[in-house]
Scaffold this motif. Structure first.
Motif, mmCIF file in Angstrom:
data_model
loop_
_atom_site.group_PDB
_atom_site.id
_atom_site.type_symbol
_atom_site.label_atom_id
_atom_site.label_comp_id
_atom_site.label_asym_id
_atom_site.label_seq_id
_atom_site.Cartn_x
_atom_site.Cartn_y
_atom_site.Cartn_z
ATOM 1 N N SER A 97 35.908 32.401 25.463
ATOM 2 C CA SER A 97 35.787 33.474 26.350
ATOM 3 C C SER A 97 34.639 33.418 27.430
ATOM 4 O O SER A 97 34.852 33.647 28.405
ATOM 5 C CB SER A 97 35.808 34.903 25.702
ATOM 6 O OG SER A 97 37.119 35.116 25.186
ATOM 7 N N ALA A 132 34.615 30.215 29.452
ATOM 8 C CA ALA A 132 35.735 30.403 30.269
ATOM 9 C C ALA A 132 35.217 31.172 31.549
ATOM 10 O O ALA A 132 35.345 30.950 32.758
ATOM 11 C CB ALA A 132 37.215 30.892 29.694
ATOM 12 N N MET A 133 34.387 32.288 31.245
ATOM 13 C CA MET A 133 34.106 33.215 32.258
ATOM 14 C C MET A 133 32.996 32.641 33.160
ATOM 15 O O MET A 133 33.012 32.563 34.338
ATOM 16 C CB MET A 133 33.734 34.527 31.768
ATOM 17 C CG MET A 133 34.657 35.240 31.373
ATOM 18 S SD MET A 133 34.407 37.008 30.504
ATOM 19 C CE MET A 133 32.681 37.581 31.132
ATOM 20 N N VAL A 154 34.352 29.748 35.848
ATOM 21 C CA VAL A 154 35.084 30.254 37.209
ATOM 22 C C VAL A 154 34.073 30.555 37.964
ATOM 23 O O VAL A 154 33.228 31.442 37.822
ATOM 24 C CB VAL A 154 35.936 31.301 36.821
ATOM 25 C CG1 VAL A 154 36.522 31.750 38.132
ATOM 26 C CG2 VAL A 154 37.049 30.778 35.707
ATOM 27 N N LYS A 169 40.603 35.429 37.396
ATOM 28 C CA LYS A 169 41.092 35.910 36.026
ATOM 29 C C LYS A 169 42.103 35.002 35.483
ATOM 30 O O LYS A 169 42.035 34.478 34.330
ATOM 31 C CB LYS A 169 41.703 37.314 36.035
ATOM 32 C CG LYS A 169 40.394 38.179 36.253
ATOM 33 C CD LYS A 169 40.960 39.674 36.311
ATOM 34 C CE LYS A 169 39.911 40.660 36.728
ATOM 35 N NZ LYS A 169 40.233 42.099 36.607
ATOM 36 N N CYS A 179 40.331 31.506 34.408
ATOM 37 C CA CYS A 179 39.744 32.141 32.942
ATOM 38 C C CYS A 179 40.668 31.939 31.725
ATOM 39 O O CYS A 179 40.410 31.204 31.041
ATOM 40 C CB CYS A 179 39.051 33.595 32.845
ATOM 41 S SG CYS A 179 37.437 33.566 33.474
ATOM 42 N N LYS A 239 40.387 28.980 29.097
ATOM 43 C CA LYS A 239 40.004 29.762 27.552
ATOM 44 C C LYS A 239 40.614 28.768 26.304
ATOM 45 O O LYS A 239 39.934 28.273 25.353
ATOM 46 C CB LYS A 239 40.340 31.104 27.205
ATOM 47 C CG LYS A 239 39.756 31.527 26.151
ATOM 48 C CD LYS A 239 40.208 33.007 26.078
ATOM 49 C CE LYS A 239 39.690 33.501 24.600
ATOM 50 N NZ LYS A 239 40.523 34.240 23.761
#
Length: 121
Positions: free
Chosen positions: A30, A33-34, A37, A49, A52, A56
């Protein structure tokens, strides 16, 4: 006038993961992934979002395969060192350990899976 010192401010967070468990992969993927981006203005919109959410599971899969390979390597290395101590053999050199590790079919298989499932370019 007296000399002044300035501290350079860092604008990004740095993560250093030394050792992890399978249960940690969800949180780690997580975070990655954040961070992967790129947002406009520092706030995430709906498209960000969604990116993301797409990134993930790919990251988690990569990390899971890599962690499996690392754990197999640790297990094999520990077993080799224990055998060397039991056999009253001198401590293995780094090169000997690498050769014996590579000779282990489970380790090679896990490492190949990790490489195959990597999406890095």
């Amino acid at each position: 006038s007296s000399p002044t010192t300035t501290k350079r401010a860092t604008t990004h967070k740095q993560f250093r993961i030394r050792r992890t468990h399978t249960a940690d992969l969800n949180d780690i993927s997580s975070m990655l992934a954040m961070e992967s981006v790129q947002t406009k203005g520092g706030t995430m919109n709906w498209n960000d979002k969604m990116q993301c959410l797409r990134a993930k599971p790919l990251l988690e899969k990569q990390l899971a395969h890599r962690l499996t390979a690392v754990e197999e390597g640790r297990k094999t290395t520990r077993r080799l060192k224990e055998q060397a101590i039991d056999d009253d053999v001198c401590l293995l050199s780094h090169d000997d350990t690498c050769h014996l590790l590579w000779a282990n079919d489970n380790f090679r298989s896990n490492l190949r899976n990790a490489i195959f499932n990597s999406q890095e370019t």
